[in-house]
Design a protein around this motif. Sequence first.
Motif, short mmCIF file in Angstrom:
data_model
loop_
_atom_site.label_atom_id
_atom_site.label_comp_id
_atom_site.label_asym_id
_atom_site.label_seq_id
_atom_site.Cartn_x
_atom_site.Cartn_y
_atom_site.Cartn_z
N GLN A 545 0.83 -1.21 0.00
CA GLN A 545 0.00 0.00 0.00
C GLN A 545 0.87 1.26 0.00
OE1 GLN A 545 -2.45 0.28 3.49
NE2 GLN A 545 -3.29 2.29 2.93
N LEU A 546 1.90 1.28 0.85
CA LEU A 546 2.74 2.47 0.95
C LEU A 546 3.56 2.68 -0.31
CD1 LEU A 546 3.94 2.21 4.68
CD2 LEU A 546 2.23 3.76 3.72
N HIS A 548 2.62 1.96 -3.25
CA HIS A 548 1.70 2.45 -4.27
C HIS A 548 1.26 3.88 -4.01
CE1 HIS A 548 -1.41 2.30 -7.32
NE2 HIS A 548 -2.31 2.69 -6.43
N GLU A 549 1.08 4.26 -2.71
CA GLU A 549 0.44 5.53 -2.41
C GLU A 549 1.39 6.64 -1.94
OE1 GLU A 549 -2.45 4.62 0.54
OE2 GLU A 549 -3.72 3.42 -0.81
N ASN A 550 2.59 6.28 -1.45
CA ASN A 550 3.45 7.29 -0.81
C ASN A 550 4.77 7.42 -1.57
OD1 ASN A 550 5.41 8.50 1.11
ND2 ASN A 550 3.67 8.43 2.52
N ARG A 554 8.23 5.26 -1.27
CA ARG A 554 8.69 4.54 -2.46
C ARG A 554 10.15 4.88 -2.76
NH1 ARG A 554 4.51 5.50 -5.12
NH2 ARG A 554 5.16 7.40 -6.21
#
Length: 559
Positions: A545-546, A548-550, A554
Amino acid sequence: MASGSELLRENVAGQRKLLAASSTLAAVHQGGEALVPVLIGVIIDSAIASGSAGALLVWVLVLAADFAMLSTAYRFSARFAERANQRAAHELRMRVTERVLDPRGGAESARLPGELVNIATGDARRVGKLQFAIPYGLCASLAGVLVSAIALLRLSIPLGLTVLLGAPLIVFGAQLIGKPLERRSDAEQDEAAFASGVAADLVSGLRVLKGIGAERPANARYHARSRSSLTATLRAARAQAWHDATILILTGLFIAAVALVGVLLAMRGSLGIGGLVAAIGLAQYLLGPFQAFGRLNGLLAQARASAGRIAAVLDTPHAVPGGERAPAEPVRGALSLRTVHCGRLSGVDIEVPAGALLGIVCREPDAATTLAELFGRARDPESGQVYLDGVPLTELDPALLRTGVLSAAHDAELFSGTLAENVSAAADGAIEPALRAAGAEEVAATLAQGTATRIAERGGSLSGGQRQRVALARALAAEPPVLIVHDPTTAVDTVTEAQIARSLREYRDGRTTILLTTSPALLAETESVVFLADGTVTARGSHAQLVHENADYRTAVLS
């Protein structure tokens, strides 16, 4: 806080019985030595001058008995003194070692490992030597001077008074002369200890230095430190030579005065030939006790300086205060940080449920180091609190806490010994499962004797990745309820790292595990991840999730 002088007195008092026995026998030995010229003088006056064979035989037997007595006394006094010497040095070494290993830490702050080793060995040995010097440099010498003075008083009151009045002046002069030696000995030991610390540092990091081509600056650094140590040593040696030469001159002048008084008395007829021989013999004999006084003064100066350095280590403030409570039994393993400020960390709140496998990613590497130290209580927060099962870590005994919480540092060192001994250092059971989980089984397979292969100090005979796997296996083998590992696979190839990640999750299933890392392979196996940037928690969620979203996350784990 104990001073060096107080530690010295305490160390000497601890060997009181051995020192009393050794001092008594040493006094008997020196008293017997002082009687030798007296007995020779008696033989000359009462036997040889009179021509009595019977008197000659009796006094020769008395002289032989004196030699037998002083020889026996010396043998046993030396044995007791050496035992006191070794015991005293051993006790100091153990006290320094216990302080360095104290769970509350602090002794290693601002000191290199080699410096601590030097203090625990060289300084402890110097203080221990005093236990040998006291019986011979003080008690035996005083006994020798006293017996000589009594004998000289019986021969002639002026001779006896010369000794009794001159001896205190020599001793007082030796004390004054020893002051510069004490100061320079202290500086010498400081410089030598630091030079040893720098050398140990360079040797331990030799492979890294070669890898980055920093051999020349490292050599220059050690050369400068070694040169400084040499300068301090030469200053101390000059002080020692000046001290010894001055004591020798003073002693020689004193003995010459005693001999001169004896010759003048003999010329006036106040002394016989035997008395004159005894007086000159005693004057020559007194050179030994007075030299012993001088050596004792020099050793005392050096021992006081060394004792001060040992006392400084023993009195170093602890890095963390000691709590009194023990963790609850059994340790559930719930950890939490609440509004923690420490170093880069600013108001950090993290909850770790019991049995969780949590990843923590810190954009700033020193923030991860701080977290590892806080979880293992190598340091305490500047404000806020860390809890284990609802109890503040500050209330827990650090030694008992670490039976439940193990924080494995990124730069965890290996020890000289076999691979098996390194892994089993804190293990109660079999180590094979931990070896497999950490990928260290493959390391053992490449070694000539497997887990029985001896590895060099600090793991110098292994590659970086091999050392990391062995260190991880050691942490796993301890089976702690709570395990924190900091970047355990940075030197491992990606395939092996993925295998270790899966094995680690299975091995620690049901027990609290925190991974302080930026490794995608390790983070992919965690249940959730906490992301810190600029010392604060900025995101929480699963690794996928991180990623993909942050964007910051990343960048931290994929760049």
